[in-house]
Every structure is written in C-alpha cells, then in structure tokens.
Write an enzyme that holds these catalytic residues in place. Structure first.
Site, PDB file in Angstrom:
ATOM      1  N   ASP A 111       0.821  -1.217   0.000  1.00 50.49           N
ATOM      2  CA  ASP A 111       0.000   0.000   0.000  1.00 50.49           C
ATOM      3  C   ASP A 111       0.855   1.268   0.000  1.00 50.49           C
ATOM      4  O   ASP A 111       0.550   2.235   0.700  1.00 50.49           O
ATOM      5  CB  ASP A 111      -0.938   0.021   1.217  1.00 50.49           C
ATOM      6  N   CYS A 138      -4.238  -6.659  -2.095  1.00 51.28           N
ATOM      7  CA  CYS A 138      -3.066  -7.459  -1.719  1.00 51.28           C
ATOM      8  C   CYS A 138      -2.932  -8.791  -2.450  1.00 51.28           C
ATOM      9  O   CYS A 138      -1.965  -9.034  -3.162  1.00 51.28           O
ATOM     10  CB  CYS A 138      -3.092  -7.716  -0.219  1.00 51.28           C
ATOM     11  N   LYS A 186       5.151 -10.982   4.539  1.00 47.09           N
ATOM     12  CA  LYS A 186       3.717 -11.256   4.389  1.00 47.09           C
ATOM     13  C   LYS A 186       3.438 -12.250   3.261  1.00 47.09           C
ATOM     14  O   LYS A 186       3.836 -12.034   2.129  1.00 47.09           O
ATOM     15  CB  LYS A 186       2.998  -9.929   4.116  1.00 47.09           C
ATOM     16  N   HIS A 217      -0.111 -14.111   2.569  1.00 47.41           N
ATOM     17  CA  HIS A 217      -1.444 -13.718   2.092  1.00 47.41           C
ATOM     18  C   HIS A 217      -1.863 -14.430   0.802  1.00 47.41           C
ATOM     19  O   HIS A 217      -2.520 -13.847  -0.055  1.00 47.41           O
ATOM     20  CB  HIS A 217      -1.533 -12.188   1.904  1.00 47.41           C
ATOM     21  N   HIS A 224       1.272  -0.948   5.090  1.00 47.80           N
ATOM     22  CA  HIS A 224      -0.125  -1.336   5.283  1.00 47.80           C
ATOM     23  C   HIS A 224      -0.586  -0.911   6.681  1.00 47.80           C
ATOM     24  O   HIS A 224       0.223  -0.845   7.611  1.00 47.80           O
ATOM     25  CB  HIS A 224      -0.221  -2.856   5.128  1.00 47.80           C
TER      26      HIS A 224
END
Length: 455
Positions: A10, A47, A101, A103, A198
């Site tokens: 982000d 994401c 991350k 995800h 984020h």
C-alpha cells in the site's frame, strides 16, 4: 545472479523522495538513481491478486481468485496446480527464502510458503496485523466478531518471543540473517514482502520525531513508517555488499497494491477512490554490474518482472500492450446501475471490471465512492465526483490524464466499444470465482491462539 525482490504494501506514488515527497527515503532514492525507474508501472489494487500474479505470472480470472482477497477465515488460497516463481527457481538451482507477508492462503498446510517453493520462511500468513504484537486483528480492533490470534512463524513453528519488536525491523533483521548464512555455491532468491506500510498506522516514536513539524498526526506516523522501511532496505542491501553478493544481484523494489486508505490516511498525492485500481506505484530495478544478457539465462521464466528487466536494461519497447486489472462478477453493483444500453450486447457494464490497452483505460461497474482525496501535511481536500449514480462506464487516456480525472467515454464511443470487446474476450477465458463461506473452524481460539491451517 542472485535475485532480491522487495515488496512494499500500500505504498503510494508520491510517497518517495525522488517524486518530490517530504518523506525521507535516502536509500530508495539512491538505489533508484543507480538503476532503472519504471514510471509507467501498474499492479493490482489489493493485496492477494498482486501477490498471486507475481507468484504465477497469470491473471486471477484464470484460477478463480478475482473476488476480493484471500481471507483468513475462508478455506481458499492460490490453487495448488499453479506453479509458483520460487518453485521454478528452486528447480533451476536457486536457494529460495521468504521473509514477511504471505497472504496466499493457509487453510491447509500444503498452501503455506514452505510447500509452495520456499526453503526458508519467516513471517505471517494473513493480510494484516499489529506491527508490535504480531496479532491479527490489531490491538485497535473493536469488532467482537473478529477472530483474534498470533500470526508470526519461523518455518512452520509459531514465534512467541517477539512481542514488542516492530515488524519492519524484525523482517529486515531476519532477511539479513538469511543473506549472511546463505551458501554462495548456489544463487539466492530472497522475497521480502514487508508489512509496511499497510495499516494499522504504527511507528516507533524516534521516527515520528523526525516529522514533528507535521501537524497531522496520522500523516506523521505514516511518514515515519516509510522512513523505517527505507532504512530497512538500506540495511538489507548493506548486508549483500558485506557478503560480496551485491555485484551479482538483481534487486527489484515494487509496491504490492494501490495506496488505499483502509481506515488510515495517505497523503500529499492523488488517491482516486472512484478508480479502485492502483493509481500510483514505484518499481526501481537496480542493476549492480549485472549485464543485460544475464536475463537470457532464464528463457523458461514467463514472469513479468523478468520481462520488465529485459525491456528496461535493453531499452526495447515493451511487448505488453494490455493489462487486465480484473473482472469480478461477484462485486455488487449500485442499485441504480444496469448494463449500458449502447453496449449491453458486448459486455455487461454493471460488472466490476477494468482494462488498460495502450494509452486507454476503461472501468465498468460500481466504483464505490468516486472522487479524489488529497491529504497533505496540514490539509485535507476532497473532490466530490459529479457522476450520476447509474453511471457504469468510464474511459481515460492514461498518457495524458494519469490521475484519471477526465472521463472520455461519451466523446469516444468507438474506443469504448473496442475496449468492451477486449473485456468480453478476456471474460470468455475466466473461470468462476471461488468464494467459500466463512469457516468458524479457523478461529485461533481453537488452535492455541494461533493463526494457521485448520483443515
């Protein structure tokens, strides 16, 4: 060569020093100045789809993940028949490491990083969490229906001793450990998807003090988060130099998804709410004495960033003329929207979709709030949209209007028609979205207060 892929989450176009931001990013600025800046670079708006495409080189419509993101309490993930980038690299002699991350799903163990091509993993599995406690949701969550639990792992074991360690510092330290311990008889692939920047907005106090002249406390915190990340990137590249690996390393720095607010503030730059696709991002491709012909070692890799490397390092024109951002038939349309009467026989324009072709970009379906929000160090402005609620088509010339403010759909019906024909062709290749219901068995309270596989 070694490959280091650093992903910020982000992170907006105007949030970096060399785009005239007030935020201090000396390491990123220096690296970008030594390499190639991709100033016309787009990723997916949220994401999971960005990470899915990075890992597979394929659009999300082709494996059923075109709706929303991978949720921590739904049994879905990147399909197991999709070959991932680390799997391909591992087959060709690379050591593959990941810090940060994931995800991409974890409801079963076979969906987790160690089963998808990575030899080493330190990080978290869900989409977002607290930077200090490493718990999802963050300590600020007030929703009693949300599942709470720890989400931090070293390989497949929970990490219980890092409560109070800021994640950007922690992930940089672990990445450096992997660099320092790497056996240089094999090339290294290091994937470093930071949690930063984020939400939630959290940063160490000493970095906030750098921006004490900023009136807006949320902007001050966000700026501090960016500077911590910049310092972390500098420390990681310093470790590569210390080990003598830098001269044979391709380093890519990219954003993972668009600069949405997600109940937080971004600032000083245009963030388009009406255009739910990424508006601004930055990728700096650093070539540290790596010759362009090195890319020819990887003809088997049909991966976007390798193609981008070849294009950037040789100056060749990109063969890619189109980017399908998404076609999501599950995203609800506005109650007043219906398919446009002039184009309904081509493509249902009430469906949420977006496509770029050449200099043109078309959007269809519900684009949520619309408008543009500008948030600076001491001011907030919002340009309200003038669109009628039943509007379902927007057309922009990205070259002349990169902020997507001037809708040209009424004045260029032929281009609209051509773009909708392209969307219809893509839609013929799409599989049905896979969006399973919430599974209460995912609750960390049933698994020792930990997020992890539950089936």
């Amino acid at each position: 060569p070694n490959i280091v892929f650093i992903l910020a989450d982000d992170y907006g176009w105007n949030d970096i020093g060399y785009h005239n931001s007030f935020i201090r990013t000396p390491n990123l600025d220096r690296l970008a100045s030594e390499g190639v800046k991709l100033e016309n670079y787009y990723v997916q708006p949220i994401c999971s789809p960005s990470r899915e495409q990075l890992m597979t080189g394929r659009y999300q419509i082709h494996y059923g993940l075109q709706h929303s993101v991978i949720m921590c309490d739904r049994p879905h993930g990147l399909p197991l028949d999709e070959v991932t980038l680390p799997q391909r690299l591992k087959e060709n002699g690379y050591s593959t490491y990941m810090v940060g991350k994931w995800h991409l799903g974890f409801f079963r163990k076979e969906y987790m990083p160690l089963q998808r091509g990575f030899e080493r993993f330190f990080g978290y599995l869900t989409g977002g969490e607290d930077y200090w406690t490493h718990r999802k949701p963050s300590q600020f969550s007030k929703d009693p229906s949300e599942f709470h639990g720890l989400d931090l792992r070293d390989q497949d074991k929970p990490v219980l001793d890092q409560n109070g360690t800021y994640s950007t510092h922690l992930f940089a330290r672990k990445a450096i450990e992997m660099i320092l311990n790497h056996d240089q008889s094999k090339p290294m692939f290091l994937y470093l998807p930071f949690q930063a920047v984020h939400g939630p907005l959290e940063a160490p106090e000493e970095y906030k003090r750098i921006y004490e002249d900023i009136d807006n406390s949320l902007v001050r915190t966000y700026a501090a988060m960016v500077t911590v990340m910049d310092e972390a990137v500098g420390n990681v590249t310093g470790a590569l130099k210390h080990r003598g690996m830098w001269r044979n390393t391709i380093l890519i720095f990219s954003t993972a998804s668009s600069a949405f607010t997600q109940s937080q503030i971004k600032y000083d730059g245009t963030i388009s709410y009406g255009i739910r696709l990424v508006k601004f991002c930055i990728l700096a491709l650093i070539l540290s004495d790596v010759q362009p012909h090195y890319i020819n070692l990887f003809p088997y890799l049909d991966m976007l960033f390798f193609m981008s490397f070849k294009i950037c390092s040789t100056g060749a024109a990109s063969p890619r003329k189109e980017i399908l951002h998404n076609i999501d038939p599950l995203k609800p349309s506005s109650p007043l929207q219906s398919s446009h009467k002039l184009y309904g026989d081509i493509f249902n324009t009430s469906v949420y979709a977006a496509l770029r072709s050449g200099d043109w970009k078309i959007l269809t379906g519900s684009q949520d709030r619309g408008g543009w929000k500008h948030e600076g160090p001491s001011h907030n402005l919002f340009d309200k949209p003038n669109d009628p609620p039943e509007k379902s088509i927007w057309l922009f010339n990205i070259r002349s209007d990169p902020e997507e403010k001037k809708d040209l759909s009424d004045s260029h019906p032929g281009i609209v028609q051509d773009m909708l024909i392209k969307l219809a062709e893509y839609n013929k290749t799409a599989v049905s979205p896979f969006w399973p219901p919430r599974d209460l068995r995912a609750n960390p309270a049933l698994h020792g207060d930990l997020w992890g596989p539950w089936l």
